[in-house]
Design a protein around this motif. Structure first.
Motif, short mmCIF file in Angstrom:
data_model
loop_
_atom_site.label_atom_id
_atom_site.label_comp_id
_atom_site.label_asym_id
_atom_site.label_seq_id
_atom_site.Cartn_x
_atom_site.Cartn_y
_atom_site.Cartn_z
N ILE A 199 -31.13 -1.01 -16.05
CA ILE A 199 -31.28 0.26 -15.33
C ILE A 199 -30.50 1.37 -16.04
O ILE A 199 -31.00 2.49 -16.22
CB ILE A 199 -30.81 0.11 -13.87
CG1 ILE A 199 -31.77 -0.80 -13.11
CG2 ILE A 199 -30.73 1.48 -13.19
CD1 ILE A 199 -31.28 -1.19 -11.72
N ALA A 200 -29.27 1.07 -16.45
CA ALA A 200 -28.46 2.07 -17.13
C ALA A 200 -29.09 2.53 -18.44
O ALA A 200 -29.13 3.73 -18.73
CB ALA A 200 -27.06 1.52 -17.39
N MET A 201 -29.60 1.59 -19.23
CA MET A 201 -30.20 1.96 -20.51
C MET A 201 -31.46 2.79 -20.32
O MET A 201 -31.71 3.75 -21.07
CB MET A 201 -30.51 0.70 -21.33
CG MET A 201 -29.26 -0.03 -21.82
SD MET A 201 -28.19 1.00 -22.87
CE MET A 201 -29.19 1.07 -24.37
N GLU A 206 -34.37 8.07 -20.14
CA GLU A 206 -35.01 9.13 -19.37
C GLU A 206 -34.12 10.37 -19.23
O GLU A 206 -34.48 11.32 -18.54
CB GLU A 206 -35.37 8.60 -17.98
CG GLU A 206 -36.40 7.48 -18.04
CD GLU A 206 -36.67 6.87 -16.67
OE1 GLU A 206 -35.94 7.20 -15.71
OE2 GLU A 206 -37.61 6.06 -16.57
N LYS A 207 -32.92 10.31 -19.89
CA LYS A 207 -31.97 11.42 -19.88
C LYS A 207 -31.44 11.72 -18.48
O LYS A 207 -31.07 12.85 -18.15
CB LYS A 207 -32.56 12.67 -20.53
CG LYS A 207 -32.84 12.46 -22.02
CD LYS A 207 -33.38 13.73 -22.68
CE LYS A 207 -33.37 13.59 -24.20
NZ LYS A 207 -34.03 12.38 -24.72
N LEU A 208 -31.39 10.68 -17.64
CA LEU A 208 -30.74 10.80 -16.35
C LEU A 208 -29.24 10.68 -16.53
O LEU A 208 -28.47 11.45 -15.95
CB LEU A 208 -31.26 9.69 -15.42
CG LEU A 208 -30.69 9.62 -14.01
CD1 LEU A 208 -30.93 10.93 -13.26
CD2 LEU A 208 -31.31 8.46 -13.24
N ARG A 209 -28.81 9.72 -17.33
CA ARG A 209 -27.41 9.69 -17.78
C ARG A 209 -27.28 10.66 -18.95
O ARG A 209 -28.13 10.68 -19.83
CB ARG A 209 -27.02 8.28 -18.22
CG ARG A 209 -26.73 7.32 -17.07
CD ARG A 209 -26.10 6.06 -17.60
NE ARG A 209 -25.65 5.18 -16.54
CZ ARG A 209 -24.60 4.38 -16.62
NH1 ARG A 209 -23.88 4.34 -17.73
NH2 ARG A 209 -24.25 3.60 -15.62
N MET A 214 -25.78 8.00 -26.43
CA MET A 214 -26.44 6.90 -25.74
C MET A 214 -27.90 7.21 -25.47
O MET A 214 -28.76 6.31 -25.51
CB MET A 214 -25.71 6.59 -24.43
CG MET A 214 -24.38 5.87 -24.60
SD MET A 214 -24.57 4.29 -25.51
CE MET A 214 -25.74 3.44 -24.46
N GLN A 215 -28.24 8.46 -25.21
CA GLN A 215 -29.65 8.83 -25.05
C GLN A 215 -30.42 8.53 -26.32
O GLN A 215 -31.54 8.00 -26.28
CB GLN A 215 -29.76 10.31 -24.69
CG GLN A 215 -29.31 10.65 -23.28
CD GLN A 215 -29.31 12.15 -23.02
OE1 GLN A 215 -29.58 12.95 -23.92
NE2 GLN A 215 -29.00 12.53 -21.80
N MET A 216 -29.82 8.86 -27.47
CA MET A 216 -30.46 8.60 -28.75
C MET A 216 -30.60 7.10 -29.00
O MET A 216 -31.67 6.62 -29.41
CB MET A 216 -29.66 9.24 -29.88
CG MET A 216 -30.23 8.99 -31.27
SD MET A 216 -29.10 9.56 -32.57
CE MET A 216 -27.73 8.41 -32.37
N ARG A 220 -34.31 4.57 -28.94
CA ARG A 220 -34.86 3.81 -30.06
C ARG A 220 -35.21 2.38 -29.68
O ARG A 220 -35.81 1.66 -30.48
CB ARG A 220 -33.84 3.78 -31.21
CG ARG A 220 -33.49 5.14 -31.78
CD ARG A 220 -32.96 5.03 -33.20
NE ARG A 220 -31.85 4.10 -33.30
CZ ARG A 220 -30.60 4.45 -33.63
NH1 ARG A 220 -30.33 5.72 -33.84
NH2 ARG A 220 -29.65 3.55 -33.73
N LEU A 221 -34.81 1.95 -28.49
CA LEU A 221 -34.98 0.56 -28.09
C LEU A 221 -36.24 0.35 -27.27
O LEU A 221 -36.58 1.17 -26.41
CB LEU A 221 -33.78 0.09 -27.27
CG LEU A 221 -32.43 0.05 -27.99
CD1 LEU A 221 -31.31 -0.20 -26.98
CD2 LEU A 221 -32.43 -1.02 -29.07
N SER A 222 -36.93 -0.76 -27.52
CA SER A 222 -38.08 -1.14 -26.70
C SER A 222 -37.59 -1.78 -25.41
O SER A 222 -36.41 -2.14 -25.27
CB SER A 222 -38.97 -2.12 -27.45
OG SER A 222 -38.31 -3.37 -27.61
N ASN A 223 -38.50 -1.96 -24.47
CA ASN A 223 -38.14 -2.63 -23.21
C ASN A 223 -37.61 -4.04 -23.48
O ASN A 223 -36.66 -4.50 -22.84
CB ASN A 223 -39.34 -2.70 -22.29
CG ASN A 223 -39.80 -1.33 -21.82
OD1 ASN A 223 -39.04 -0.36 -21.87
ND2 ASN A 223 -41.03 -1.23 -21.37
#
Length: 238
Positions: A199-201, A206-209, A214-216, A220-223
């Motif tokens: 959830i955090a990632m 989604e740029k909520l955090r 960390m957004q960058m 770059r990471l897939s699900n």
């Protein structure tokens, strides 16, 4: 102020219905939210004209306020850090925090486990808006406008991460986060529950955090890669 906010709401919504293709949705029932606040929140928080800090900070003017910004309140390092990163309490960020506090602010000292039910959570947020500086602006305008970020689909949470693959991917994470679980100015993610990690990632994606690095990284990471990292750090022992 609370009653005035509720009296103004129908007129604001009527104007929105006339000026837009569809009427804006109310957040929830503020009266039900007041009852919920008394039952679940008032042991730690106060709100209203005589509100003072208690175990938790007073909640007047919460919407639009930077996280960790109430004077003289001893916030956790994690909450202070998130405020420094730019976390601001909007309808969206409050909704995420009330649903799962530790998924948004990992090291928060708030012991509340979260309110998973969308309906009561909306009622509580509607009650809190009555003590915002600009209740008439909600939910049609910032700082409490609803945004159109996608919900995290159940199938994403259901992905079974490969811990070995997560270990392979983790070297970039461990340049900042200590594998032994120590907090050297950056919060530990060792033994973090996998679902909270996922959830955090996605909140970063989604740029909520708000943390830009960390957004960058998350972007770059897939699900599947996020699930693999979650599986690895959940089982990594301090």
């Amino acid at each position: 102020m609370g009653g005035a906010g509720r009296l103004l709401a129908p007129f604001a919504l009527l104007a929105a219905a006339v000026c837009t293709p569809a009427a804006a949705n109310l957040i929830g029932d503020a009266d039900r939210g007041a009852t919920l606040f008394q039952r679940q929140c008032s042991a730690c928080h106060r709100i209203g004209p005589d509100a003072v800090n208690r175990v938790g900070p007073q909640l007047n003017g919460l919407y639009g306020r930077r996280a960790g910004a109430v004077p003289e309140f001893p916030y956790s390092k994690s909450m202070a850090r998130m405020g420094s990163d730019g976390l601001t309490w909007t309808l969206e960020t409050l909704d995420a925090y009330v649903e799962n506090p530790k998924a948004l602010v990992s090291g928060t000292r708030m012991a509340y486990k979260g309110l998973k039910d969308d309906g009561p959570r909306a009622d509580l947020l509607a009650f809190l808006r009555d003590y915002s500086d600009r209740p008439r602006d909600i939910p049609e305008a910032e700082p409490t406008a609803r945004k159109t970020l996608p919900d995290l689909a159940p199938e994403i949470l259901a992905i079974e991460g490969d811990a070995e693959y997560g270990a392979y991917l983790s070297s970039e994470c461990s340049t900042c986060h200590q594998r032994d679980g120590t907090d050297r100015g950056i919060p530990s993610i060792t033994e973090w529950p996998a679902e909270d990690f996922v959830i955090a990632m996605h909140a970063y994606k989604e740029k909520l955090r708000p943390h830009p690095v960390m957004q960058m990284m998350a972007g770059r990471l897939s699900n599947e890669e996020i699930a693999a990292l979650a599986a690895y750090f959940a089982t990594l022992e301090e």
